[in-house]
Design a protein around this motif. Structure first.
Motif, short mmCIF file in Angstrom:
data_model
loop_
_atom_site.label_atom_id
_atom_site.label_comp_id
_atom_site.label_asym_id
_atom_site.label_seq_id
_atom_site.Cartn_x
_atom_site.Cartn_y
_atom_site.Cartn_z
N VAL A 1 1.02 -1.43 0.29
CA VAL A 1 -0.03 0.16 -0.07
C VAL A 1 0.84 1.60 -0.20
N VAL A 2 1.87 1.16 0.81
CA VAL A 2 3.00 2.38 0.80
C VAL A 2 3.59 2.40 -0.58
N ILE A 3 4.22 1.50 -1.10
CA ILE A 3 4.66 1.92 -2.82
C ILE A 3 3.24 2.08 -3.66
N TYR A 4 2.72 1.90 -3.67
CA TYR A 4 0.63 2.07 -4.09
C TYR A 4 0.84 3.21 -4.25
N LEU A 5 0.83 4.18 -2.98
CA LEU A 5 0.23 5.13 -2.67
C LEU A 5 1.77 6.45 -3.39
N ILE A 6 2.62 5.81 -3.21
CA ILE A 6 3.79 7.20 -4.04
C ILE A 6 3.79 6.83 -5.24
N VAL A 7 3.76 5.83 -5.95
CA VAL A 7 4.18 5.59 -7.15
C VAL A 7 2.56 5.85 -7.95
N THR A 8 1.36 6.69 -7.01
CA THR A 8 0.36 7.07 -8.03
C THR A 8 0.80 8.68 -7.73
N LEU B 1 -6.07 5.18 7.18
CA LEU B 1 -6.72 6.03 7.84
C LEU B 1 -6.28 7.35 6.70
N LEU B 2 -5.34 7.71 6.12
CA LEU B 2 -4.76 7.90 4.80
C LEU B 2 -5.37 7.75 4.28
N ILE B 3 -5.50 6.14 3.22
CA ILE B 3 -6.18 5.81 1.88
C ILE B 3 -7.32 6.56 2.13
N ASP B 4 -8.28 6.75 3.69
CA ASP B 4 -9.92 7.26 3.93
C ASP B 4 -9.21 8.52 3.60
#
Length: 421
Positions: free
Chosen positions: A272-279, A335-338
């Motif tokens: 999830v952390v990698i996905y958020l960064i790449v996104t 929480l960050l995603i939400d």
């Protein structure tokens, strides 16, 4: 210490009350007996109960045959209710409206057969009548063989089974539905149901594939008949079969979902952390791109489930370890995603106006956000040893009615507010 454990310790000198407590909720009594024995290891009453329950487990296998027939009967009933009426009412009209309801009510019926309760049975019949009548009246447009539903009706059809999920919880828990620890057992059951249903369904798919191939080997193509009829019939019955495995075969003592959640929690955290960064590096914008927003909300639900199932099997007596910090970090990332998803939904509401889909997702995100904050604050207290793990059970269990209430609002009120559009 659980509520049931406290009650056991309070009633050590009252055999009649101990028997009544056991009959009220045998599973909660079994789970709490070891904890009570640890607190009062010199108690002769607890030694007797321990010997009695171990003997009961030894002869439990003799009951599997009877329970299996009950389960098979309910499987056949659910499969028939899902498949047969669709042959004359139409697949496009019938399946979205009634198939999920029959599956949920079939699961409830299994537990009612195992532990009859007249009041819950009457409530279930009443709910079934209301639900069937309601979904049957929801409007739809037919074009040829296809049926088309408006957004508000689609949201109602998705959320009505989730509202009935609360009734399944009442049937599963019986008189112990008020106890937070007992509600957590229902959460565990849902996780095990997902895993066991997937396993049984996968086995069924392999069997179906082999059946079709065997008939093709003798120049008979039965695929077009087999999957819409036998396949649908069996697929509808799979959750009941999985529940039988969990309840009767494994004696409700599996922990597959929780173990998998705890094993995959670190991997999901990294992913999830990698996905958020790449996104964000690639410039994907959930505020503008609807597909990105849908992905964020799907990821939110997935990670929320991983977090919750990591918590529900946590041993309250064990020390705080690395997995606790990983799970806490996963809750923080969730929480960050939400927060991102909620901000995007609010932006789209202000920019493009209110729609049934946006209102539904907004409400769900707000509810999940509040729950995540509560979980996070409680978990920080646990990690800092300022709170016991029983507090986490209460945080998870006491919020379940909020999800059920929101599902009921979306199912019954949202279509009316938007004029079924």
């Amino acid at each position: 210490m659980t509520t049931t454990t406290s009650l056991i310790l309070d009633r050590l000198d009252d055999p009649e009350e101990l028997e009544a407590l056991y009959r009220q909720d045998p599973e909660a009594f079994r789970e709490s007996l070891d904890e009570a024995f640890h607190a009062a290891h010199d108690s002769m009453a607890l030694r007797v109960w321990s010997a009695r329950l171990k003997h009961d487990e030894a002869v439990l296998g003799a009951k599997h045959g009877t329970n299996l027939w009950y389960a098979l009967g309910i499987c056949v009933a659910v499969g028939a209710l899902v498949r047969l009426p669709a042959t004359w009412l139409g697949v496009g009209w019938y399946y979205p409206r009634l198939a999920p309801l029959w599956i949920i009510l079939g699961l409830a019926g299994y537990f009612l057969v195992r532990r009859p309760d007249r009041a819950l049975l009457m409530a279930g019949v009443s709910l079934a009548v209301v639900a069937v009548g309601y979904v049957s009246l929801l409007p739809a447009t037919r074009l040829g063989e296809d049926w088309y539903y408006t957004d508000s009706v689609v949201m109602a059809l998705i959320h009505l089974p989730l509202a009935l999920w609360a009734y399944l919880g009442l049937v599963f828990l019986g008189d112990s539905w008020r106890d937070a620890h007992s509600r957590v057992r229902f959460v565990r059951y849902n996780g095990e149901l997902i895993i066991l249903t997937s396993l049984v369904g996968l086995a069924g798919m392999v069997l179906s594939g082999m059946t079709v191939l065997l008939f093709e080997s003798i120049d008979l193509d039965i695929a077009d008949w087999y999957f819409p009829n036998v396949g649908i019939f069996c697929a509808a019955a799979v959750p009941v079969g999985a529940t039988y495995l969990f309840d009767a075969v494994f004696n409700r003592r599996t922990a597959i979902a929780s173990v998998l959640a705890r094993v995959f929690a670190p991997l999901f955290l990294v992913m999830v952390v990698i996905y958020l960064i790449v996104t964000f590096v690639e410039g994907e914008n959930p505020f503008i791109d609807r597909d990105s927003l849908v992905t964020f909300n799907g990821l939110l639900l997935l990670v929320l489930g991983i977090s919750v199932f990591s918590l529900v099997e946590r041993n309250g007596e064990s020390d705080v370890g690395l997995i606790d910090y990983v799970t806490l970090a996963l809750v923080g990332v969730t929480l960050l995603i939400d927060a991102i998803a909620l901000s995007a939904i609010l932006f789209r509401l202000v920019s493009f106006g209110f729609t049934p889909n946006r209102v539904t997702v907004l409400g769900a995100n707000v509810i999940v956000l509040v729950h995540l904050v509560w979980i996070c604050v409680t978990y920080i207290g646990l990690v800092r040893r300022k709170a016991g793990f029983a507090a986490m059970d209460r945080v998870i269990a006491n919020y379940l009615p909020v999800y059920a209430a929101w599902a009921a609002i979306v199912a019954f009120l949202l279509p009316v507010v938007f004029g079924f559009e």
